[in-house]
Scaffold this active site. Structure first.
Site, PDB file in Angstrom:
ATOM      1  N   CYS A  81       6.384  -0.309   6.610  1.00 48.97           N
ATOM      2  CA  CYS A  81       5.958   0.889   5.884  1.00 48.97           C
ATOM      3  C   CYS A  81       7.068   1.296   4.929  1.00 48.97           C
ATOM      4  CB  CYS A  81       5.690   2.015   6.896  1.00 48.97           C
ATOM      5  SG  CYS A  81       5.185   3.566   6.135  1.00 48.97           S
ATOM      6  N   LEU A  82       6.717   1.653   3.709  1.00 54.27           N
ATOM      7  CA  LEU A  82       7.729   2.052   2.727  1.00 54.27           C
ATOM      8  C   LEU A  82       8.469   3.315   3.173  1.00 54.27           C
ATOM      9  CD1 LEU A  82       5.801   1.364  -0.606  1.00 54.27           C
ATOM     10  CD2 LEU A  82       7.683   0.023   0.368  1.00 54.27           C
ATOM     11  N   HIS A 137      -3.714   0.960   7.884  1.00 51.84           N
ATOM     12  CA  HIS A 137      -2.391   1.580   7.811  1.00 51.84           C
ATOM     13  C   HIS A 137      -2.398   2.793   6.858  1.00 51.84           C
ATOM     14  CE1 HIS A 137       2.170   1.202   7.676  1.00 51.84           C
ATOM     15  NE2 HIS A 137       1.921   2.022   6.680  1.00 51.84           N
ATOM     16  N   GLU A 138      -2.969   2.599   5.666  1.00 53.89           N
ATOM     17  CA  GLU A 138      -2.942   3.684   4.667  1.00 53.89           C
ATOM     18  C   GLU A 138      -3.869   4.831   5.060  1.00 53.89           C
ATOM     19  OE1 GLU A 138      -0.516   3.555   2.786  1.00 53.89           O
ATOM     20  OE2 GLU A 138      -0.119   1.422   3.025  1.00 53.89           O
ATOM     21  N   HIS A 165      -2.299   7.165   7.467  1.00 48.19           N
ATOM     22  CA  HIS A 165      -1.357   8.115   6.865  1.00 48.19           C
ATOM     23  C   HIS A 165      -2.067   9.420   6.479  1.00 48.19           C
ATOM     24  CE1 HIS A 165       2.559   6.259   6.421  1.00 48.19           C
ATOM     25  NE2 HIS A 165       2.072   5.166   5.848  1.00 48.19           N
ATOM     26  N   GLY A 203       0.824  -1.204   0.000  1.00 46.97           N
ATOM     27  CA  GLY A 203       0.000   0.000   0.000  1.00 46.97           C
ATOM     28  C   GLY A 203       0.858   1.253   0.000  1.00 46.97           C
ATOM     29  N   GLN A 249       2.927  10.023   1.346  1.00 45.09           N
ATOM     30  CA  GLN A 249       4.229   9.347   1.244  1.00 45.09           C
ATOM     31  C   GLN A 249       5.001   9.761  -0.009  1.00 45.09           C
ATOM     32  OE1 GLN A 249       2.486   5.225   2.136  1.00 45.09           O
ATOM     33  NE2 GLN A 249       4.533   5.090   3.010  1.00 45.09           N
TER      34      GLN A 249
HETATM   35 ZN    ZN Z   1       3.004   3.397   5.625  1.00 47.47          ZN
END
Ligand code: ZN
Length: 165
Positions: free
Chosen positions: A90-91, A132-133, A136, A46, A51
């Protein structure tokens, strides 16, 4: 179209509340195309607009069952059930993982890239990814839910040696 740079923890973009998307125009479509390309290149489950430095309420989530990516614009969680605890990464925090407790099942309501409302639901990793997304988009990260990053030993326990090879 092109790859966008993924910002890392510490960047201001990751602590801001994102604004709703109001224009479903070519600019939004380019953003979503770029996010998709960036996410696939990174091999993640995701990615949220902040991000890549864009403070708008949109994200992409992988459906674990179909392995297809869903574009979610102005998403919100409308129902959730149960509980699951598992490793989450997480990226924007490369190479680290932490144990996070999330709902076992989640239903979201969102708009597509043309502004049409739809609902989607998922359990397991998909439910985790929705939470999670969406988090953000309000300037929050999974690290707020953990007491430590997983050690190599703990990672092996959760992912097994095969996955690390
Ligand atoms: Zn993340």
């Amino acid at each position: 179209m092109g790859l966008r740079k993924i910002v890392e923890q510490g960047d201001d973009c990751l602590t801001k509340v994102c604004r709703p998307v109001t224009d479903f125009n070519a600019r939004l479509h380019t953003l979503l195309d770029d996010m998709m390309e960036t996410l696939q290149e990174a091999g993640g489950a995701g990615l949220a607009a902040p991000q890549v430095g864009v403070l708008r309420r949109t994200c992409i989530v992988m459906d674990e069952d179909t392995e297809e990516y869903m574009e979610l614009v102005n998403p919100e969680i409308v129902a959730q059930e149960g509980e699951q605890t598992g490793p989450e990464g997480c990226l924007s925090i490369p190479g680290k993982w932490g144990l996070v407790t999330r709902p076992a099942w989640v239903r979201v309501r969102a708009q597509d890239r043309d502004g049409n409302w739809f609902e989607a639901e998922g359990e397991g990793l998909t439910a985790r990814c929705f939470c999670h997304e969406l988090e953000h988009l309000d300037g929050h990260m999974y690290t707020e839910h953990i007491d430590h990053f997983l050690t190599d030993e703990e990672l092996e326990e959760y992912f097994g040696e095969d996955e690390n090879a």
